[in-house]
Write an enzyme that holds these catalytic residues in place. Structure first.
Site, short mmCIF file in Angstrom:
data_model
loop_
_atom_site.label_atom_id
_atom_site.label_comp_id
_atom_site.label_asym_id
_atom_site.label_seq_id
_atom_site.Cartn_x
_atom_site.Cartn_y
_atom_site.Cartn_z
N PRO A 97 12.41 27.46 -8.48
CA PRO A 97 12.54 28.72 -7.73
C PRO A 97 12.94 28.49 -6.28
O PRO A 97 12.37 27.62 -5.61
CB PRO A 97 11.14 29.33 -7.81
N PRO A 98 13.93 29.22 -5.78
CA PRO A 98 14.27 29.12 -4.35
C PRO A 98 13.05 29.43 -3.50
O PRO A 98 12.33 30.39 -3.75
CB PRO A 98 15.36 30.17 -4.17
N CYS A 99 12.80 28.58 -2.50
CA CYS A 99 11.67 28.80 -1.59
C CYS A 99 12.23 28.73 -0.18
O CYS A 99 12.29 27.68 0.44
CB CYS A 99 10.58 27.76 -1.79
N GLN A 100 12.70 29.86 0.32
CA GLN A 100 13.38 29.89 1.61
C GLN A 100 12.39 29.74 2.76
O GLN A 100 11.19 29.97 2.60
CB GLN A 100 14.14 31.21 1.76
#
Length: 444
Positions: A97-100
């Site tokens: 999952p993208p974790c900005q």
């Protein structure tokens, strides 16, 4: 093709979110998990998944039978319901999952980026109740500035059914999680045991320096042997073993049986090696570690791959010539070397493949060759030639099989590869998960 996405027919099952070009999905599939669903937001990556055997699902929520293509949903995961998968008893939920980035503006004033998709991973856990979860993400989450939030992410994964209230800050939710984890679980199937493993992909046989973090979680009611799992994912490769293989000549002998390696290249590499190593390399109970794999190994062929042919300068023309019958092995002009833009060396693992085009800063897609030419300004009077790595070479560095298709122009292919999980790294962890589940279920 046995490695083609969507054609696995084994007993265990998986769901893949944020599937990208399919690196982690393929690694999980190779470990014996049959995919029930892929989700990916990016249209081009979705085209890549479809080109490798996945089939757009449409609105029908159905579970594929063994041998059927994996259903693919291209779109926003936030709009995807996965409740229908609950009765399938999914073994593994996987994804990166993208974790900005987020900011901490003082006590209890943390602000999160709306692109952070970990909450969607936790929602999927609640809807599916998988036996295990595999998450891959960037090593930057271990930085001190991220530690508090990363600790919170792990507690959320441990207690995914303790949902965050609307309007509550993550700090407020974290305090609730801290209290809940000290209590006896009301329902062990709603709690997970989480293992966080910092990794360098090179330590697992990937011909690339790639620092990442892998989170694995097992449903607590399964009573998985966590220590056995940790032993199963210990690194099996090392830089020291690579150096030893160079010093004793076995590395060069192996490569010279495939293609000529000039003496001046061997001399250049050896000039930077330590003159000797300890008599015995450090060992663990699993025995001596294997040599890191190098970019030269990837090009020469790992695990039975055919060697990739050289790309002659006259073919740096951006055209597909199907050299040696390979696709995406295309010469690209204009490669440069300058300060801060150092190239890959053949006899080291490649630098981290990043999600950029061919000219990304740092030289991640430029490689030094064995060929050299006179240069009166060079210290020894010679300068080694260089060129851009081809997409096929980069795919090998990411341990994708040669028949894996990538959709889009060159820059898009390179971006997909840079965003992917190396197939082999995903396979190592997925096989360890499968073994842990097998062992736990044998005791039930």
């Amino acid at each position: 093709m046995p490695d083609q996405l969507g054609e696995q027919t084994r007993d265990r099952t998986s769901v893949e979110l944020f599937a990208g070009a399919g690196g982690l999905a393929l690694g999980v599939q190779r470990a014996g998990f049959r995919p029930l669903l892929y989700n990916e937001f990016d249209k081009r990556a979705g085209e890549t998944l479809e080109a490798n055997g996945a089939k757009p699902r449409g609105d029908e929520e159905r579970i594929p039978k063994p041998g059927e293509p994996c259903p693919l949903v291209v779109g926003d995961v936030r709009e995807l319901s996965m409740e229908y998968l609950r009765d399938a008893e999914v073994d593994v939920l996987a994804g990166g999952p993208p974790c900005q980035p987020f900011s901490l503006g003082g006590a209890h004033k943390g602000t999160e980026d709306a692109r952070n998709m970990f909450p969607q991973m936790f929602r999927a856990v609640r809807q599916i109740r998988p036996k295990a979860v595999i998450c891959e993400n960037v090593r930057g989450l271990l930085r001190p500035s991220f530690k508090r939030y990363f600790d919170y992410i792990q507690r959320e994964l441990e207690l995914p059914f303790e949902e965050r209230a609307d309007g509550a800050s993550w700090e407020e939710h974290d305090e609730i999680l801290k209290r809940r984890r000290e209590e006896e679980p009301r329902d062990p199937s709603e709690r997970y045991e989480v293992i966080m493993t910092p990794v360098n992909a090179a330590d697992y046989g990937v011909p690339q320096i790639r620092h990442r973090v892998i989170l694995v979680a097992f449903r607590a009611d399964l009573n998985v042997d966590i220590e056995a799992f940790k032993r199963a994912v210990r690194p099996q490769y090392s830089e020291e073993a690579l150096i030893r293989s160079m010093l004793d000549g076995s590395y060069w002998k192996r490569h010279r049986a495939i293609r000529e390696v000039p003496d001046h290249v061997v001399e250049r590499v050896h000039a930077r090696l330590p003159k000797e190593l300890p008599q015995e390399l450090p060992q663990d109970e699993d025995g001596e570690k294997k040599p890191w794999r190098t970019l030269r190994d990837a090009i020469a062929g790992i695990d039975g791959n055919k060697p990739l042919p050289p790309v002659p300068e006259e073919l740096f023309d951006r055209k597909e010539h199907y050299l040696g019958g390979f696709t995406y092995h295309i010469g690209w002009p204009g490669a440069r070397i300058y300060d801060g833009h150092t190239p890959n060396e053949l006899d080291r693992p490649a630098k981290t493949v990043k999600a950029g085009v061919h000219g990304v800063p740092g030289g991640e897609s430029v490689m030094l060759l064995d060929d050299r030419e006179p240069d009166p300004e060079a210290p020894n009077g010679w300068k080694y030639k260089h060129r851009y790595m081809t997409v096929r070479e980069t795919a090998r560095v990411m341990t994708f099989p040669d028949d894996h298709k990538l959709e889009g122009p060159r820059g898009e292919k390179m971006r997909q590869l840079g965003n992917a999980v190396p197939v082999l790294l995903g396979e190592v962890f997925a096989k360890a998960v499968a073994a842990a589940l097998d062992e736990a279920e044998s005791r039930r």
